[in-house]
Each structure stands twice: as C-alpha cells, then as structure tokens.
Enzyme design. Structure first.
Site, short mmCIF file in Angstrom:
data_model
loop_
_atom_site.label_atom_id
_atom_site.label_comp_id
_atom_site.label_asym_id
_atom_site.label_seq_id
_atom_site.Cartn_x
_atom_site.Cartn_y
_atom_site.Cartn_z
CE LYS A 37 10.52 36.05 123.52
NZ LYS A 37 8.98 35.55 123.20
N GLY A 81 14.13 26.04 124.45
CA GLY A 81 13.49 25.87 123.18
C GLY A 81 14.31 25.13 122.11
CD GLU A 87 15.66 21.56 128.78
OE1 GLU A 87 15.71 20.89 127.82
OE2 GLU A 87 14.57 22.05 129.54
CB CYS A 107 12.80 19.25 126.10
SG CYS A 107 12.55 19.16 127.73
CD GLU A 134 12.28 18.42 120.03
OE1 GLU A 134 12.78 19.36 119.74
OE2 GLU A 134 12.52 18.00 121.26
P1 NAI Z 1 11.34 28.59 119.43
O1 NAI Z 1 12.90 28.05 119.87
O2 NAI Z 1 11.33 29.40 118.31
O3 NAI Z 1 10.84 29.45 120.81
C1 NAI Z 1 11.48 29.50 122.05
C2 NAI Z 1 11.53 30.93 122.60
O4 NAI Z 1 12.60 31.55 121.91
C3 NAI Z 1 10.07 31.56 122.38
O5 NAI Z 1 10.10 32.49 123.52
C4 NAI Z 1 10.44 32.48 121.29
O6 NAI Z 1 9.75 33.82 121.05
C5 NAI Z 1 11.93 32.80 121.38
N1 NAI Z 1 12.62 33.17 120.13
C6 NAI Z 1 12.44 32.86 118.79
N2 NAI Z 1 13.29 33.10 117.99
C7 NAI Z 1 14.23 33.95 118.68
C8 NAI Z 1 15.22 34.70 118.42
N3 NAI Z 1 15.77 34.88 117.26
N4 NAI Z 1 16.14 35.29 119.38
C9 NAI Z 1 15.69 35.15 120.74
N5 NAI Z 1 14.57 34.49 121.11
C10 NAI Z 1 13.75 34.00 120.05
O7 NAI Z 1 10.55 27.29 119.43
P2 NAI Z 1 9.17 27.31 118.74
O8 NAI Z 1 9.34 27.81 117.34
O9 NAI Z 1 8.35 27.86 119.59
O10 NAI Z 1 8.96 25.63 118.26
C11 NAI Z 1 9.79 25.16 117.42
C12 NAI Z 1 10.16 23.59 117.63
O11 NAI Z 1 11.35 23.69 118.91
C13 NAI Z 1 9.10 22.55 118.21
O12 NAI Z 1 8.42 22.15 117.32
C14 NAI Z 1 9.88 21.78 119.09
O13 NAI Z 1 10.48 20.54 118.12
C15 NAI Z 1 11.23 22.61 119.88
N6 NAI Z 1 10.85 22.95 121.03
C16 NAI Z 1 11.70 22.59 121.93
C17 NAI Z 1 11.25 22.77 123.36
C18 NAI Z 1 11.91 22.43 124.48
O14 NAI Z 1 11.54 22.34 125.61
N7 NAI Z 1 13.26 21.72 124.18
C19 NAI Z 1 10.36 23.90 123.80
C20 NAI Z 1 9.74 24.47 122.71
C21 NAI Z 1 9.96 24.16 121.28
#
Ligand code: NAI
Ligand code: MG
Length: 490
Positions: A187, A240, A262, A296, A393
């Site tokens: 996904k 994420g 990660e 990240c 972050e």
């Molecule tokens: P997120 O963790 O919500 O999204 C990442 C992925 O997880 C997306 O594909 C999303 O659709 C999916 N996801 C979201 N909720 C889920 C659930 N309940 N069950 C399964 N999958 C789920 O991150 P988001 O909202 O895009 O960004 C928020 C913050 O997260 C950013 O501001 C940043 O601080 C951090 N982040 C860190 C990343 C990294 O590489 N470590 C990458 C993206 C965001």
C-alpha cells in the site's frame, strides 16, 4: 546567451488502478482519490481508492501465488534474473520515473535523477544478486544426527510506505522480499501512489509472475489497517510515523505477524571545533535541507562547539540565501515544495513554537511565494534542549542550532531523545570521532559525511526509531524464517 534552463517535461500518467493478481482493476467500491502536484496544488490524477475488499483480493492473489510455489520454489538464480530484468527496465525508464516522482511528490527533478532513481535501480540489482546466495548452516548437535538450517521466505508480506521517497521505499521493500521468495501486497502512501504503480507495471513487463507483486492504493486507516489485520499476511514492513507504527504493532499482535519498522528521528549532528568547517557546513546543510527536510534521518539538531558556532552559522546562512527554490521541473531547482498542506501547516506551526520558545529565527520562517507548499529554508539559533523544535520531528526545512562547550556532556545531550535513527560527527581527530560514534545510541553514525546510503549497508533505528534493519544482509534476513532440520543417521 540563453541562461534560462530547459524545464523537464511532465511525464504521462499511465497507471492509476489497483494491481491485483496481474490485473489492473478499479477498486471494488469504485471509489477514487485525487493526487496533486504540490508545487501548483493542481490535481494530476484520480487513483483507485482501495479498501478492505481490495486488500482481501490482493492477499488472496499473493497467498495463492506463495502457496502455489511458482515464485518461492522457482530456481533461485532465475528469480534473481527476473529481478535483474526489472532493474534494467527501471533504468530504461529512469527519466520518466524521476519526472513522475517530481510530479507526485514535488521533489526537485535534479534530486530525483541524481539520487532517488539511481538508488532504486542499485537496490533492486543488489538484492537480485542475493537471490541465489541465501544459505543455511550445518550444526554439530549431540548424538547421531545430521542437523542443518535453511532460510525460507517468510510468506506473504504487507508493505506500507510513506511519501518522502516514494520509489526508493518501493525498492527497499520489494528488493529483499523478492530475493527471499516472498509475495507482496503493497500500500503506497495516499500522497504519492504513482511511481509505485508504474514500477508494478515494469515488474509485470519484466516477467515477474502474476500475484507476486500486488499494489492497492488507498488510505492508512482503511486499506492499510485491513492489510495489517489480515490473517493471510505473515509480515508487515512499515515506514512512517511512530504513532502509526504503535497502532500497527497493537493490531498485528492478534495474528503474531513479523514486523519491521523504520520510523522517525531527531538526529544529532555534532560539529567539534577541530572540524573542517566548510565540509561540516555543507554536510549540515545537506543533512537537514535535502528533500525539503522530509528525511527520517534529517540532522535536525545541529550541536556546534561554541568556538566555531558563529562561523558555522554564517556559512549556513549564506547557503540558505543561495538556495534555489521554485519549480521542481527546472533542473536548476534545489528546493521544491513540501508534499502537502498538512505537512506545510505542521512545519509553519513549529516555526511559531520556535519563536514562542525564545529561539532566534535567522533565516526563513515563512512560506515562499503564494502558490504551492513551499517553505523558506529556516534556521534557528539559540535553541535549547527542552524546546519543541529541539525535541519533535518537524519533517521540514527547519534547522535547530544548539551550542556546546562541554565535550564530555555532548554525547549525553545527543542521546537525550526517544529516537535513535542516525547521527553524525565532524572532527579531524579520528580517535575522538570513533569514541563519540561508539557512545551514540543510533542505528547509523556518519563521520565527516552525511546521508551516505548504500544498498549493502544496513539502516534502521535504535529505541523508538524502529524495529529491525533494512538493506544489506540484515534486511534480507528480515524476509526469511529459519527452519532447523534434524535427521537421525544411526
Ligand atoms: P503515516 O505514518 O501516517 O503514513 C505512512 C503510511 O502509513 C502511509 O502509507 C499511510 O497511508 C499509512 N497509514 C496511516 N495510518 C495507518 C494505519 N492506521 N494502519 C496502516 N497504515 C496506515 O505518516 P504521515 O501521516 O504521512 O506523516 C506524518 C508524520 O510522520 C510526518 O510529519 C513525519 O514526521 C513522519 N513521517 C516519517 C517518515 C519516515 O520516513 N520515517 C515518513 C513519513 C512521515
Ligand atoms: Mg498519518
């Protein structure tokens, strides 16, 4: 002479449906969602919005392919050959993929061409080479037995990825999974589904069998959550936000799925007074502002020894003033927009907290232009360890500079965070750098460099920055189960 650089043309968008069992199909509900170009905020495509029903179909396809054994029991060398073929096709389409990444994510096409897509190709090739080198051990146990282990694919893997490096995250996830013989339901992030879908089409053209790779675009709490809960999925690999990972860990407990995470960071970047200051300034700038700060491993806490503080800040200020911000399709552009409005708002909120908490905003601090989600490169000095901009972050182009005098205290301060993804140290004293690297609680430590990535080098977090490692042999191991076979030989 014409000094205006030639804009890279926008790519055609070819795949917007779900990819399940080798077929391109709309979502079961018929629902779609929009994806935008963050530099102009215009809608660029309508993409199939998958949900539980689509995940069920995709897991059935992946399960059927895995249990049928066409992929997992294919000669390992042939599996590798198909992956090499995929890498070749990715290379043939490198410019198109880079442009697609720029269109969907907003990152400068210069970076997509020089970094993202070459790293994608390299990662798939690296793991293609592993496919026929996954070996077990023979174990000298007591008694008349012959005992050996073999590494088997973990099974059907659910892979949930973010939007900051959309294509590269696909490669980090597909590479080891394919090499190990797993089958995949991915996904992609709702902000950036396009490069993943394009890569799935290229995988199909490479001859990777139907059902090995399945892609269901959609949102996290619907499609993502259905994948995490599905009893037919053996492992979830997630990149994420920490808060999302905690939900996934709880949800996955019922079916005891294998998990790799990660997550985020607040990585310390420590510059000692004896460092090569120009190299340190360039590294600190890259370490934070690369990819609009959406990394990240961003070096978002820059600790500078007092003696060189002002000089280093001066160099960083100069770099921020010279940063070329604008249309990411212009090959001269160094900084594009943030990925979406939510991220843009979050970043500007943090700029506000920095000011409220008493830090000095030396550059930037506001929106750039009046269209798209651009944020000026922002630098705060006078930051202290307890401020929100030093703890959370931000995931944007906001650098916090903190001073230090006490060299013995600095490792403790650098480690004073729940994160532990990356860290860097700048010093000409190699003994000091080694000592410091060993004191840091982080999965990656860069010495006199930053953001050096290689498919062969493991990457992942200590503490709340993650679970397990990606890349390298460690990344491959996370897609295998070990089986112990004991044979009586008397
Ligand atoms: P997120 O963790 O919500 O999204 C990442 C992925 O997880 C997306 O594909 C999303 O659709 C999916 N996801 C979201 N909720 C889920 C659930 N309940 N069950 C399964 N999958 C789920 O991150 P988001 O909202 O895009 O960004 C928020 C913050 O997260 C950013 O501001 C940043 O601080 C951090 N982040 C860190 C990343 C990294 O590489 N470590 C990458 C993206 C965001
Ligand atoms: Mg979220």
């Amino acid at each position: 002479m014409d000094t205006v650089s030639q804009k890279v043309p926008r790519p055609q968008i070819r795949q917007t449906d779900c990819f399940i069992g080798g077929k391109w199909i709309p979502s079961a509900s018929g629902k779609i969602f929009e994806t935008i170009h963050p530099a102009t905020e215009e809608v660029i495509a309508q993409v199939a919005e998958g949900d539980k029903e689509d995940i069920d179909l995709a897991v059935d396809a992946a399960r059927g392919q895995f249990d049928g054994g066409e992929w997992s029991r294919l000669d390992a060398r042939e599996r590798g050959q198909l992956m090499f073929k995929l890498a070749d096709l990715l290379e043939e389409h490198a410019d198109e993929l880079a442009a697609l990444e720029t269109l969907d994510n907003g990152k400068p096409v210069k970076d997509a061409r020089a970094a993202d897509i070459p790293l994608v190709i390299d990662c798939i090739r690296y793991y293609a080479g592993w496919a026929d080198k996954i070996q077990g051990d023979t174990i000298p146990i007591r008694g008349d037995y012959f005992c050996y282990t073999q590494r088997e694919p973990v099974g059907v893997v659910g892979q949930i990825i973010p939007w900051n490096f959309p294509a590269l995250m696909v490669a980090w996830k597909w590479g080891p999974a394919l090499a190990a013989g797993c089958t995949i339901v991915m996904k992609p992030a709702e902000q950036t589904p396009l490069s993943c879908l394009r890569m799935a089409r290229l995988a199909q053209q490479a001859g990777i069998p139907d059902g090995v790779i399945n892609v269901v675009p959609g949102y996290g709490p619907t499609a993502g959550a259905a994948l995490v809960r599905h009893p037919g999925v053996d492992k979830i690999a997630f990149t994420g936000e920490l808060a999302t990972a905690k939900i996934i860990q709880r949800e996955a407990a019922d079916t005891m799925k294998r998990l790799t995470f990660e997550l985020g960071g607040k990585s310390p970047n420590v510059v000692f007074a004896d460092a090569d200051l120009e190299a340190a300034a360039a590294g600190a700038h890259l370490g934070l502002y690369f990819n609009q700060g959406q990394c990240c491993c961003a070096g978002s806490r820059l600790f500078v020894e007092s003696k060189v503080h002002d000089e280093l800040v001066e160099r960083l200020v100069e770099k921020n003033k010279q940063q070329v911000i604008g249309d990411p399709f212009d090959p001269a552009t160094e900084q594009g927009p943030q990925v979406d409005e939510a991220q843009f708002d979050k970043i500007l909120d943090y700029v506000g907290y920095g000011k409220q908490d008493g830090a000095q905003c030396v550059t930037g601090g506001k929106r750039f232009g009046n269209q798209g989600y651009f944020v000026e490169p922002t630098l705060f000095t006078g930051v202290t360890d307890d401020m929100r901009i030093a703890k959370d972050e931000i995931f944007g182009p906001v650098l916090s500079v903190l001073r230090f005098d006490d060299v013995d205290e600095i490792a403790r301060r650098a480690n004073d965070t729940n994160f532990g993804l990356a860290a860097a140290v700048w010093s000409r004293d190699i003994g000091k750098a080694h000592r410091f690297a060993s004191q840091l609680r982080a999965g990656t430590v860069w010495v006199n460099c930053y953001d050096v990535f290689d498919a062969a080098a493991p990457f992942g977090g200590f503490k709340q920055s993650g679970l397990g490692r990606e890349l390298g042999e460690a990344g491959l191991a996370a897609y295998t189960e070990s089986k112990t076979v004991t044979i009586a030989v008397s």
